[in-house]
Enzyme design. Structure first.
Site, PDB file in Angstrom:
ATOM      1  N   LYS A 145       2.195 -24.628  68.644  1.00 26.21           N
ATOM      2  CA  LYS A 145       1.773 -24.028  67.372  1.00 26.21           C
ATOM      3  C   LYS A 145       1.815 -25.075  66.272  1.00 26.21           C
ATOM      4  O   LYS A 145       2.580 -26.061  66.321  1.00 26.21           O
ATOM      5  CB  LYS A 145       2.640 -22.829  67.001  1.00 26.21           C
ATOM      6  CG  LYS A 145       4.099 -23.137  66.630  1.00 26.21           C
ATOM      7  CD  LYS A 145       4.317 -23.530  65.176  1.00 26.21           C
ATOM      8  CE  LYS A 145       5.755 -23.997  64.921  1.00 26.21           C
ATOM      9  NZ  LYS A 145       5.954 -24.629  63.608  1.00 26.21           N
ATOM     10  N   ASP A 189       9.715 -18.469  66.156  1.00 24.29           N
ATOM     11  CA  ASP A 189       8.363 -18.833  66.575  1.00 24.29           C
ATOM     12  C   ASP A 189       7.952 -18.204  67.903  1.00 24.29           C
ATOM     13  O   ASP A 189       6.789 -18.303  68.295  1.00 24.29           O
ATOM     14  CB  ASP A 189       8.250 -20.363  66.719  1.00 24.29           C
ATOM     15  CG  ASP A 189       8.367 -21.094  65.395  1.00 24.29           C
ATOM     16  OD1 ASP A 189       8.051 -20.484  64.350  1.00 24.29           O
ATOM     17  OD2 ASP A 189       8.774 -22.271  65.398  1.00 24.29           O
TER      18      ASP A 189
END
Length: 301
Positions: free
Chosen positions: A10, A140
């Site tokens: 990410k 996350d």
């Protein structure tokens, strides 16, 4: 049987950070994008929990723990406890995401492990329960399940997909020396002091640019509130940012808490040119595109 699940790295296109909360976490308003650097996690039944890690290309995996502190084992244990099953697994990770680079490689491993073991053991965990377990593992991890482009709030774990009609090209420039996320947040508190409020900056301009794939507006709206504290801890990284732009990228963006830098390119051709120049200058550089899918099964064997 072995099940293999692929999960992406990410990046944070926008990372707004508020003043630290009473629980010790900082409120975030962030826009995540999943990009085409991946870890593949393979699981199979075993009498004991174990994890092994192999690098993909020149990724340095020396810092990845191989004991039960590894987040993939913690994810597996959490899933088993959630369902009340006394099962264990061997977990093998082929790691293509830079380690300790601000690209959530550990979170990707956790998300992939949740999905892989759910399939291996036919647990049929609901999406809501998977997201809940993911949030227990780290801020996350829920996004690593969802992928694409999404807005994260709370401490980043509350994730909602956003409209993104673009295809974005990035030159990824890792650094051999990692930055500890906790240290960067402490530096943020030191730098910001009483000037930072409880509500982080919202990504309104960025969301508008994503919805119409406006490259100029997109480049101008990229933001990372952790860049200044990361550079305070690692002032040498300023040279990397300068080199990324000098090589032809539209702008340089710190990835999460760093130390990886991202160069935005107009298209794949430009990204490859920028990568070549950076390699000639002595940097390690990769090309990635986004958005891509979140954790998904790629093999049953």
């Amino acid at each position: 049987m072995t099940v293999t699940v692929r999960a992406p790295a990410k990046i944070n296109l926008h990372l707004g950070v508020g003043a630290v909360r009473e629980d010790g976490f900082h409120p975030l308003d962030t826009v995540y994008q999943a990009v085409s650097l991946y870890d593949d996690v393979s699981v199979s039944d075993s009498a004991v929990w174990s994890v092994e890690v192999e690098p993909v290309g020149d990724v340095d995996v020396a810092g990845v723990p191989l004991d039960e502190s590894n987040i993939a084992i913690r994810a597996g244990r959490l899933l088993a406890e959630h369902h009340g099953v006394a099962r264990r697994a061997r977990i093998s990770i082929a790691k293509g995401i830079p380690v300790a680079g601000g690209m959530a490689g550990g979170s990707a491993d956790a998300a992939a492990t949740l999905v892989a073991l759910d399939r291996l053991w036919d647990l049929q965990t609901s999406d809501d329960d998977l997201l809940g377990l993911a949030a227990e593992l780290g801020s996350d991890v829920p996004f690593a399940l969802i992928g694409g482009t999404a807005r994260g709030t709370g401490r980043g774990e509350l994730v909602d997909p956003v409209e993104d009609v673009g295809t974005w090209w990035w030159v990824v420039v890792p650094d051999a020396d990692g930055l500890a996320t906790l240290s960067v947040y402490r530096a943020f508190d030191e730098l910001a002091g009483s000037d930072v409020g409880p509500t982080p900056a919202a990504p309104d301009l960025l969301l508008a640019a994503l919805a119409v794939a406006d490259q100029d507006a997109f480049a101008a709206a990229l933001r990372n509130d952790l860049a200044a504290p990361a550079l305070m801890l690692r002032p040498d990284l300023r040279a990397t940012a300068t080199d990324v732009v000098a090589a032809g990228a539209r702008t340089a963006l710190l990835s999460g808490s760093g130390p990886t830098f991202l160069g935005l390119a107009a298209d794949q051709e430009q990204a490859l040119r920028v990568r070549g120049t950076l390699i000639d200058d002595g940097h390690r550089a990769l090309v990635a595109t986004g958005p891509v899918a979140g954790a998904h099964v790629v093999r049953y064997a």
